[in-house]
Design an enzyme around this catalytic site. Structure first.
Site, mmCIF file in Angstrom:
data_model
loop_
_atom_site.group_PDB
_atom_site.id
_atom_site.type_symbol
_atom_site.label_atom_id
_atom_site.label_comp_id
_atom_site.label_asym_id
_atom_site.label_seq_id
_atom_site.Cartn_x
_atom_site.Cartn_y
_atom_site.Cartn_z
ATOM 1 N N LYS A 129 0.855 -1.189 0.000
ATOM 2 C CA LYS A 129 0.000 0.000 0.000
ATOM 3 C C LYS A 129 0.886 1.232 0.000
ATOM 4 O O LYS A 129 1.703 1.424 0.904
ATOM 5 C CB LYS A 129 -0.922 0.007 1.222
ATOM 6 C CG LYS A 129 -1.857 1.200 1.263
ATOM 7 C CD LYS A 129 -2.791 1.121 2.467
ATOM 8 C CE LYS A 129 -3.720 2.316 2.532
ATOM 9 N NZ LYS A 129 -4.630 2.239 3.712
ATOM 10 N N LYS A 136 -2.354 -1.475 -3.548
ATOM 11 C CA LYS A 136 -3.185 -0.276 -3.499
ATOM 12 C C LYS A 136 -2.297 0.952 -3.608
ATOM 13 O O LYS A 136 -1.296 1.036 -2.890
ATOM 14 C CB LYS A 136 -3.974 -0.251 -2.185
ATOM 15 C CG LYS A 136 -4.903 0.940 -2.029
ATOM 16 C CD LYS A 136 -5.630 0.899 -0.694
ATOM 17 C CE LYS A 136 -6.555 2.097 -0.535
ATOM 18 N NZ LYS A 136 -7.206 2.131 0.791
#
Length: 333
Positions: A203, A257
């Site tokens: 992420k 992400k």
């Protein structure tokens, strides 16, 4: 990649395989379906059924009743799972994110309601403190720093509360070191051995999260940035180390992400580890498409399906997206 000798032109004419719809469909390498989607839902703890999110046209914050309706719609559209992200009353936030561990809190209440109404739908819950802290960070802030080790204990308590409510997947998005091992250990100890962990393993500290933070109400609370725990956008080898660590600690699946700006990372993870790998088409990606459509710069339907196909083509087992119901309807048309 293995290369093969190709006949020279004009013996080989690649356009032959594109000359009609039937042959394009017959030779298509990547097929998108509703089964590829996890529908991202924003829920709130008020009575109002739906509250529009201005920075995400077409997305509403849903109360419990509307969240159940969305889950039933997902079932009818063939979408296998929904993901729950909360917007709670600011008065219930504190420096410790205490509300995150409340078994009677918003997320457990929504999970129970959905599983009662649509038990065949998978429910994924975000494990992080940013929606619950008055400073907007994913972890505990001590002397101006995010304290890793005390945070992961809180995250494990949050994950157990979600599993106890009926969550099928707990998805730590916090990017603390060692959190997957801590969560897995506590889940096993509490008897939730079949609860899946989908770790946000890679992420990034991205500019594309802004509309989401508006949606969940953490934007105005956030002090500073998240660069000390989310990844630097320039790094790829670090992503592989993070994925390896989470898998070793007990993650069943991993997430990258944001999505589209990081499809190279998705491909590297898939090719390196050969495990179910997901990506999140985050709020900024969604908002960009919607803004371009509003201005007449993009065709909505084509842009939605093309963007989601890119995730699948990169190797994603599935995609967390706000476009899930729209795309499912288009695919079924």
């Amino acid at each position: 990649m293995t290369s093969f000798p190709l006949a020279p032109y004009p013996a080989l004419r690649p356009r032959r395989l594109r000359q009609a719809d039937w042959i394009r469909r017959l030779t298509r390498e990547t097929e998108l379906s509703p089964s590829d989607f996890i529908w991202a839902l924003i829920v709130h703890d008020g009575e109002e059924p739906r509250i529009p999110v201005p920075s995400m046209p077409g997305v509403d914050r849903l109360n419990v009743v509307e969240a159940v309706k969305a889950a039933l719609q997902a079932r009818d559209l063939g979408i296998p799972a929904v993901a729950i992200f909360p917007n709670i009353d600011g008065a219930r936030k504190d420096e410790f994110g205490t509300e995150a561990q409340d078994p009677a809190g918003l997320v457990p209440t929504v999970v129970k309601a959905i599983k009662d109404a649509a038990p065949e739908i998978g429910v994924m819950c975000d494990v992080a403190l940013d929606c619950y802290t008055d400073h907007g960070h994913d972890g505990l802030l001590i002397d101006g720093r995010i304290d890793n080790d005390s945070t992961i204990e809180r995250l494990a308590e949050q994950a157990v509360a979600q599993a106890r409510a009926g969550a099928d997947i707990v998805a730590p998005s916090d990017m603390m070191d060692g959190r997957v091992a801590c969560i897995r250990k506590v889940l096993e100890a509490e008897g939730y051995k079949d609860t899946l962990i989908l770790s946000y393993a890679a992420k990034y500290a991205s500019a594309f999260y802004g509309p989401y933070r508006d949606a969940v109400g953490s934007a105005r609370a956030l002090s500073g940035d998240k660069k000390t725990y989310q990844m630097d956008p320039g790094n790829t080898e670090e992503a592989l180390r993070e994925v390896a660590m989470d898998l070793a600690e007990g993650a069943d699946m991993v997430m990258v992400k944001p999505g589209m700006p990081y499809l190279d990372i998705v491909r590297r993870v898939v090719e390196t580890f050969r495990v179910p790998t997901f990506a999140y088409q985050v709020s900024g990606e969604y908002a960009m498409i919607q803004a371009a459509v509003k201005n007449g710069w993009l065709d909505h339907d084509r842009a939605v399906l093309e963007s989601l196909t890119a995730f699948k083509r990169a190797g994603c087992a599935g995609i967390v997206t706000y476009f899930a119901p729209t795309a499912s309807k288009l695919l079924g048309a």
